[in-house]
Design a protein around this motif. Structure first.
Motif, PDB file in Angstrom:
ATOM      1  N   SER A 448       0.711  -1.040   0.040  1.00 14.73           N
ATOM      2  CA  SER A 448       0.131  -0.100  -0.001  1.00 14.73           C
ATOM      3  C   SER A 448       0.657   1.174  -0.080  1.00 14.73           C
ATOM      4  O   SER A 448       0.485   2.163  -0.488  1.00 14.73           O
ATOM      5  N   LEU A 449       1.936   1.183   0.685  1.00 15.11           N
ATOM      6  CA  LEU A 449       2.741   2.429   0.527  1.00 15.11           C
ATOM      7  C   LEU A 449       3.276   2.650  -0.668  1.00 15.11           C
ATOM      8  O   LEU A 449       3.529   4.032  -1.278  1.00 15.11           O
ATOM      9  N   ILE A 450       3.985   1.544  -1.487  1.00 10.02           N
ATOM     10  CA  ILE A 450       3.985   1.748  -2.875  1.00 10.02           C
ATOM     11  C   ILE A 450       3.009   2.570  -3.766  1.00 10.02           C
ATOM     12  O   ILE A 450       3.313   3.536  -4.337  1.00 10.02           O
ATOM     13  N   ASP A 451       1.894   2.088  -3.566  1.00  4.80           N
ATOM     14  CA  ASP A 451       0.577   2.812  -4.301  1.00  4.80           C
ATOM     15  C   ASP A 451       0.612   4.146  -4.002  1.00  4.80           C
ATOM     16  O   ASP A 451       0.518   4.878  -4.809  1.00  4.80           O
ATOM     17  N   GLU A 452       0.529   4.446  -2.643  1.00  3.70           N
ATOM     18  CA  GLU A 452       0.689   5.976  -2.299  1.00  3.70           C
ATOM     19  C   GLU A 452       1.554   6.639  -2.621  1.00  3.70           C
ATOM     20  O   GLU A 452       1.453   7.757  -3.073  1.00  3.70           O
ATOM     21  N   LEU A 453       2.677   6.206  -2.640  1.00  2.45           N
ATOM     22  CA  LEU A 453       3.662   7.151  -3.038  1.00  2.45           C
ATOM     23  C   LEU A 453       3.876   7.182  -4.758  1.00  2.45           C
ATOM     24  O   LEU A 453       4.143   8.218  -5.025  1.00  2.45           O
ATOM     25  N   GLU A 454       3.524   6.248  -5.244  1.00  2.46           N
ATOM     26  CA  GLU A 454       3.251   6.430  -6.599  1.00  2.46           C
ATOM     27  C   GLU A 454       2.261   7.303  -7.165  1.00  2.46           C
ATOM     28  O   GLU A 454       2.305   8.154  -8.131  1.00  2.46           O
ATOM     29  N   ARG A 455       1.115   7.538  -6.451  1.00  5.11           N
ATOM     30  CA  ARG A 455       0.121   8.471  -6.621  1.00  5.11           C
ATOM     31  C   ARG A 455       0.444   9.767  -5.896  1.00  5.11           C
ATOM     32  O   ARG A 455       0.201  10.930  -6.794  1.00  5.11           O
ATOM     33  N   ARG A 456       1.348   9.972  -5.047  1.00  6.80           N
ATOM     34  CA  ARG A 456       1.490  11.198  -4.326  1.00  6.80           C
ATOM     35  C   ARG A 456       2.891  11.938  -5.212  1.00  6.80           C
ATOM     36  O   ARG A 456       2.843  13.136  -5.204  1.00  6.80           O
ATOM     37  N   ILE A 457       3.804  11.204  -5.425  1.00  3.61           N
ATOM     38  CA  ILE A 457       5.037  11.919  -5.915  1.00  3.61           C
ATOM     39  C   ILE A 457       5.174  11.148  -7.102  1.00  3.61           C
ATOM     40  O   ILE A 457       6.422  10.306  -7.187  1.00  3.61           O
ATOM     41  N   PRO A 458       4.520  11.372  -8.149  1.00  4.00           N
ATOM     42  CA  PRO A 458       4.694  10.507  -9.598  1.00  4.00           C
ATOM     43  C   PRO A 458       5.956  10.915 -10.184  1.00  4.00           C
ATOM     44  O   PRO A 458       6.639  10.167 -10.916  1.00  4.00           O
ATOM     45  N   GLU A 459       6.486  12.159  -9.766  1.00  5.24           N
ATOM     46  CA  GLU A 459       7.746  12.819 -10.659  1.00  5.24           C
ATOM     47  C   GLU A 459       9.023  12.206 -10.073  1.00  5.24           C
ATOM     48  O   GLU A 459      10.105  12.448 -10.841  1.00  5.24           O
TER      49      GLU A 459
END
Length: 563
Positions: A448-459
């Motif tokens: 879930s951390l992976i999913d959240e970080l990909e959504r929040r800091i995609p750049e």
């Protein structure tokens, strides 16, 4: 002089005989703890016969406690955690209260080398006997859960039928030998260590001369310039180097290890040719057997002996007492030029074909997925696959015309060859779901951390390692991660005790290896974890100098910036 009221006799000191550290080489053979006693009573390898002839027929309740929580580890079996026991009870309950009647079973995969036939059998066993579980570990193994003792003989029969084994996958033994997953095929390889790994397996694994060590013994052999086997944290490691006079060979490291007292391995300053690696390995593991500390389990790893002796004495004992000859002095390995060393992506082999590395989520796969990977590898490659020390997998020997089709097939299984830095760099141990030592949940938390970080800091596009561990024992290498998370119970804003993590920042292997920094009082709840990681990574992006790595930034950042 007689004692008087004005001159009382000094109290008599109780004289006790110092028992030493339990080192066999200095004559201390009397077992000094329960673990040493059960090993002396019966070699761990002998438990297989009882499993096959008694326990698998009479069931879980027939298992002797010293076999259940001791010798069965010599065959890769640990009891798993009984469901519903929260982390606050981990260190309070007795072992029999934590034990479920199911087992974790570890399949050792030396060098990470698998055929598609072997991978298919691993997948089929998972589906039939392990409720679909099959985690890829950071030591290139596969771990099942929900294994019944009644099924173990049949599982062994199927694994051994394709050349696999669980022998000494756990226990106080020489465990799996890590190896470069691209040994023999990488364009930039210094030397192929595969023949040495095979000879060490032949000599050492299952050999009762080495089946009673003070504690576990972790090994690595790699000739890759990427330093792709975490050599700094193994008990023994052979690292590929080019000697200016003798050519390709290996630099020898000893005494690395993490857990609650982490130490980086030390170089002995020697150059070891390929054909001498098994002899040197045998010498080092024999030193551990004979001189290793057996009095306290907390000091029974090789790293404590190396720390007390130093590299010079260790090398001298190895040469004089075990090898009976001097070793050649040699150079240190060069620093790797690549930040990632997991071999993810599409890479050309030295024969012109390609290998394709892909990233499951925190090593979590299942039996169905493994059988499908085997099918894809057979259709697009030569039938060879590999596991890595970063919980990843690789398909070897892919023709250029087959690469895109393989990549598409893997993506359809959610196994990406182009992962985000977060998916690529996040590892997690087994956690409280199955592990009796764990305090918090890890696998689902990491996903879930992976999913959240990909959504929040995609750049975000910098290499970053986030290692999540369910307890202090560091199976997921928290001290050497950019962001290491050690599971523990913490207080939330309402003063309630909840799952959370102590944070380690700025650890590294390979490039400037070292342990992470603990910021005083820095703990986060599991629920707060995405917010915290997002915050610290954005501060890194804002404050970093040109080309600066996260670990380097951490060394100069303020505690406020890291909190």
């Amino acid at each position: 002089m007689a004692a008087t009221p004005q001159n009382p006799a000094a109290p008599r000191r109780k004289v006790s005989r110092h028992r030493g550290e339990g080192q066999w080489a200095v004559g201390h053979f009397t077992p000094l703890n329960g673990n040493e006693q059960f090993k002396k009573d019966d070699d761990g390898l002998n438990v297989r016969t009882r499993i096959e002839t008694i326990y698998s027929r009479r069931g879980f309740d027939s298992i002797d406690p010293n076999d259940l929580r001791g010798r069965m580890r010599w065959w890769g079996l640990y009891t798993q955690r009984k469901p519903g026991i929260d982390g606050g009870k981990t260190a309070i309950l007795e072992p029999e209260e934590l034990d479920d009647e199911y087992f974790m079973l570890r399949v050792r995969i030396d060098g990470g080398r698998l055929t598609t036939e072997q991978l298919r059998v691993i997948g089929e066993i998972s589906q039939e006997f392990a409720r679909g579980t099959a985690d890829i570990t950071d030591r290139q193994n596969v771990q099942y859960h929900w294994i019944r003792i009644e099924d173990v003989p049949e599982i062994w029969n199927r694994l051994e039928g394709v050349g696999l084994s669980t022998t000494e996958a756990c226990g106080d033994t020489p465990r799996v030998i890590l190896g470069s997953p691209v040994a023999g095929i990488a364009e930039d390889e210094i030397i192929d260590g595969t023949p040495a790994i095979e000879e060490i397996q032949r000599r050492i694994v299952g050999n009762k001369a080495f089946s009673n060590l003070p504690r576990k013994f972790k090994s690595a052999v790699s000739g890759s310039p990427l330093l792709d086997v975490a050599h700094e944290i193994n008990d023994i490691a052979f690292v590929g180097v080019n000697h200016p006079e003798h050519g390709p060979g290996f630099d020898l490291w000893v005494g690395g290890g993490l857990s609650t007292n982490p130490k980086l391995g030390v170089r002995l300053g020697t150059w070891v040719p390929l054909d001498e690696v098994p002899d040197v390995y045998e010498g080092v593991v024999s030193i551990f057997r004979d001189y290793g500390y057996r009095r306290l389990r907390t000091r029974a790893r090789l790293k404590f002996l190396v720390a007390d002796w130093g590299a010079e004495k260790f090398r001298q004992v190895l040469e004089d007492e075990y090898l009976k000859r001097k070793l050649v002095d040699g150079p240190a390995p060069a620093q790797p030029v690549e930040r990632w060393r997991d071999h993810v992506g599409v890479h050309r082999q030295k024969d012109g074909r390609f290998y394709v590395g892909f990233a499951p989520r925190v090593g979590r796969v299942d039996g169905t997925t493994l059988t499908k990977i085997a099918e894809l590898a057979e259709a697009h490659g030569s039938g060879r696959v590999r596991t890595t020390v970063e919980q990843k997998m690789i398909v070897l020997d892919v023709e250029e015309s087959q690469v895109n089709s393989l990549v598409e097939g893997l993506e359809a299984l959610d196994l990406t060859t182009r992962p985000s830095p977060f998916r690529r760099g996040t590892m997690a141990c087994t956690g409280i779901e199955f592990c009796k030592l764990a305090i918090v949940e890890t696998k689902a938390r990491g996903a879930s951390l992976i999913d959240e970080l990909e959504r929040r800091i995609p750049e975000f596009d910098e290499p970053i390692t986030i290692n999540i561990n369910g307890c202090p024992n560091a199976c997921a290498r928290i001290q050497v991660a950019d962001i290491g998370l050690k599971g523990q119970l913490v207080l939330n804003d309402q003063g309630e005790q909840v799952e959370g993590f102590q944070v380690h920042l700025g650890g590294a292997l390979g490039l400037d290896a070292g342990f992470g920094r603990k910021v005083r009082g820095l703990k986060v709840t599991s629920e707060e974890l995405p917010d915290y990681v997002e915050r610290v990574l954005k501060r890194f992006q804002a404050e970093r100098e040109d080309g600066e790595r996260f670990a380097t930034w951490v060394t100069r950042a303020s505690e406020e910036a890291l909190s």
